[in-house]
Design an enzyme around this catalytic site. Structure first.
Site, PDB file in Angstrom:
ATOM      1  N   ASP A  29      44.221  34.422  28.375  1.00 33.38           N
ATOM      2  CA  ASP A  29      43.808  34.290  26.945  1.00 33.38           C
ATOM      3  C   ASP A  29      42.869  33.446  26.529  1.00 33.38           C
ATOM      4  O   ASP A  29      43.116  32.100  27.070  1.00 33.38           O
ATOM      5  CB  ASP A  29      44.961  34.168  26.259  1.00 33.38           C
ATOM      6  CG  ASP A  29      44.910  34.824  24.659  1.00 33.38           C
ATOM      7  OD1 ASP A  29      45.388  35.460  24.173  1.00 33.38           O
ATOM      8  OD2 ASP A  29      44.083  33.847  23.839  1.00 33.38           O
ATOM      9  N   ILE A  30      41.714  33.708  25.924  1.00 33.74           N
ATOM     10  CA  ILE A  30      40.705  32.456  25.707  1.00 33.74           C
ATOM     11  C   ILE A  30      41.352  31.433  24.711  1.00 33.74           C
ATOM     12  O   ILE A  30      40.675  30.256  24.678  1.00 33.74           O
ATOM     13  CB  ILE A  30      39.655  33.253  24.890  1.00 33.74           C
ATOM     14  CG1 ILE A  30      38.234  32.542  25.047  1.00 33.74           C
ATOM     15  CG2 ILE A  30      39.735  33.649  23.457  1.00 33.74           C
ATOM     16  CD1 ILE A  30      37.112  33.442  24.983  1.00 33.74           C
ATOM     17  N   ASN A  85      51.888  42.619  19.699  1.00 34.89           N
ATOM     18  CA  ASN A  85      51.889  42.486  18.404  1.00 34.89           C
ATOM     19  C   ASN A  85      51.291  43.973  18.084  1.00 34.89           C
ATOM     20  O   ASN A  85      50.448  44.548  18.548  1.00 34.89           O
ATOM     21  CB  ASN A  85      50.541  41.624  17.842  1.00 34.89           C
ATOM     22  CG  ASN A  85      50.922  40.074  18.213  1.00 34.89           C
ATOM     23  OD1 ASN A  85      52.395  39.707  18.086  1.00 34.89           O
ATOM     24  ND2 ASN A  85      50.205  39.372  18.576  1.00 34.89           N
ATOM     25  N   GLN A  92      48.542  41.774  15.170  1.00 33.71           N
ATOM     26  CA  GLN A  92      47.576  42.119  16.054  1.00 33.71           C
ATOM     27  C   GLN A  92      46.130  41.915  15.714  1.00 33.71           C
ATOM     28  O   GLN A  92      45.765  42.503  14.268  1.00 33.71           O
ATOM     29  CB  GLN A  92      47.711  43.812  16.410  1.00 33.71           C
ATOM     30  CG  GLN A  92      46.817  44.112  17.582  1.00 33.71           C
ATOM     31  CD  GLN A  92      47.147  45.620  17.972  1.00 33.71           C
ATOM     32  OE1 GLN A  92      48.142  46.219  17.621  1.00 33.71           O
ATOM     33  NE2 GLN A  92      46.340  46.177  18.708  1.00 33.71           N
ATOM     34  N   HIS A  98      47.397  45.655  24.243  1.00 35.47           N
ATOM     35  CA  HIS A  98      47.627  44.478  25.212  1.00 35.47           C
ATOM     36  C   HIS A  98      49.067  43.769  25.014  1.00 35.47           C
ATOM     37  O   HIS A  98      49.425  43.623  23.923  1.00 35.47           O
ATOM     38  CB  HIS A  98      46.562  43.478  25.030  1.00 35.47           C
ATOM     39  CG  HIS A  98      46.526  42.828  23.633  1.00 35.47           C
ATOM     40  ND1 HIS A  98      45.870  43.648  22.646  1.00 35.47           N
ATOM     41  CD2 HIS A  98      46.864  41.681  22.969  1.00 35.47           C
ATOM     42  CE1 HIS A  98      45.836  42.851  21.521  1.00 35.47           C
ATOM     43  NE2 HIS A  98      46.602  41.738  21.699  1.00 35.47           N
ATOM     44  N   LEU A  99      49.623  43.420  26.278  1.00 35.07           N
ATOM     45  CA  LEU A  99      50.703  42.825  26.424  1.00 35.07           C
ATOM     46  C   LEU A  99      50.447  41.314  26.747  1.00 35.07           C
ATOM     47  O   LEU A  99      49.901  41.144  27.719  1.00 35.07           O
ATOM     48  CB  LEU A  99      51.465  43.591  27.457  1.00 35.07           C
ATOM     49  CG  LEU A  99      53.069  42.958  27.813  1.00 35.07           C
ATOM     50  CD1 LEU A  99      54.096  43.121  26.617  1.00 35.07           C
ATOM     51  CD2 LEU A  99      53.607  43.892  28.893  1.00 35.07           C
ATOM     52  N   HIS A 100      51.238  40.662  25.714  1.00 38.59           N
ATOM     53  CA  HIS A 100      50.939  39.056  25.904  1.00 38.59           C
ATOM     54  C   HIS A 100      52.067  38.657  26.972  1.00 38.59           C
ATOM     55  O   HIS A 100      53.241  38.902  26.833  1.00 38.59           O
ATOM     56  CB  HIS A 100      51.354  38.343  24.580  1.00 38.59           C
ATOM     57  CG  HIS A 100      50.095  38.488  23.660  1.00 38.59           C
ATOM     58  ND1 HIS A 100      49.129  37.655  23.389  1.00 38.59           N
ATOM     59  CD2 HIS A 100      49.959  39.504  22.471  1.00 38.59           C
ATOM     60  CE1 HIS A 100      48.552  38.027  22.501  1.00 38.59           C
ATOM     61  NE2 HIS A 100      49.188  39.206  22.117  1.00 38.59           N
TER      62      HIS A 100
HETATM   63  P1  AMP Z   1      46.573  39.910  19.240  1.00 36.20           P
HETATM   64  O1  AMP Z   1      46.665  38.987  18.098  1.00 36.20           O
HETATM   65  O2  AMP Z   1      47.892  40.465  19.827  1.00 36.20           O
HETATM   66  O3  AMP Z   1      45.602  41.067  18.916  1.00 36.20           O
HETATM   67  O4  AMP Z   1      46.132  39.039  20.544  1.00 36.20           O
HETATM   68  C1  AMP Z   1      44.730  39.107  20.846  1.00 36.20           C
HETATM   69  C2  AMP Z   1      44.428  38.047  21.714  1.00 36.20           C
HETATM   70  O5  AMP Z   1      43.210  38.079  22.494  1.00 36.20           O
HETATM   71  C3  AMP Z   1      44.500  36.445  21.030  1.00 36.20           C
HETATM   72  O6  AMP Z   1      45.420  35.890  21.785  1.00 36.20           O
HETATM   73  C4  AMP Z   1      42.963  36.122  21.283  1.00 36.20           C
HETATM   74  O7  AMP Z   1      43.071  34.583  21.665  1.00 36.20           O
HETATM   75  C5  AMP Z   1      42.635  36.911  22.504  1.00 36.20           C
HETATM   76  N1  AMP Z   1      41.334  37.090  22.683  1.00 36.20           N
HETATM   77  C6  AMP Z   1      40.521  37.597  21.721  1.00 36.20           C
HETATM   78  N2  AMP Z   1      39.077  37.510  22.517  1.00 36.20           N
HETATM   79  C7  AMP Z   1      39.318  37.164  23.783  1.00 36.20           C
HETATM   80  C8  AMP Z   1      38.333  37.154  24.965  1.00 36.20           C
HETATM   81  N3  AMP Z   1      37.104  37.261  24.861  1.00 36.20           N
HETATM   82  N4  AMP Z   1      38.941  36.536  25.976  1.00 36.20           N
HETATM   83  C9  AMP Z   1      40.023  36.408  26.460  1.00 36.20           C
HETATM   84  N5  AMP Z   1      40.898  36.587  25.439  1.00 36.20           N
HETATM   85  C10 AMP Z   1      40.662  37.028  24.032  1.00 36.20           C
END
Ligand code: AMP
Length: 105
Positions: A29-30, A85, A92, A98-100
């Site tokens: 995760d970024i 989420n 979300q 996606h699965l965290h």
């Molecule tokens: P969600 O809130 O469940 O949709 O989580 C999306 C996740 O994606 C967040 O934790 C962001 O930090 C992550 N994210 C968004 N863009 C990127 C990216 N380019 N590379 C890696 N993670 C990302």
């Protein structure tokens, strides 16, 4: 519209890829919310859990087995949590399933 995760899967934008199979990619995760924060992402663009279809059963099962494998590779088998989420009201932000996987070990 192509999701940001599909762009990562297609190598159109960079990301730290941790693991990959035919149908799933795992990236860092970024904006990590824990010492280890990975995203387990199906290559198929499914918007949310709410969009799952019967044909996605194996894919979803595979995501959990990937979580098991990656947690084992990282030696955090006993110390992590998994969560989805769902929809914007359910936190979300990226509309590509996606699965965290998070751990502070
Ligand atoms: P969600 O809130 O469940 O949709 O989580 C999306 C996740 O994606 C967040 O934790 C962001 O930090 C992550 N994210 C968004 N863009 C990127 C990216 N380019 N590379 C890696 N993670 C990302």
């Amino acid at each position: 519209m192509t999701s940001i995760f599909t762009k990562i899967i297609n190598r159109e934008i960079p990301s730290e890829i941790v693991y990959e199979t035919n149908d799933i990619i795992v990236i860092k995760d970024i904006n990590p919310k824990a010492k280890i924060h990975l995203l387990i992402i199906p290559k198929k663009e499914i918007e949310t859990i709410d969009h799952l279809e019967e044909d996605d059963r194996d894919l979803i099962a595979n995501m959990f087995f990937v979580a098991k494998k990656v947690s084992s590779d990282l030696w955090i088998t006993w110390w992590y949590k998994l969560h989805f989420n769902v929809w914007k009201a359910g936190w979300q932000e990226v509309m590509h399933l996606h699965l965290h996987l998070l751990s502070n070990m």
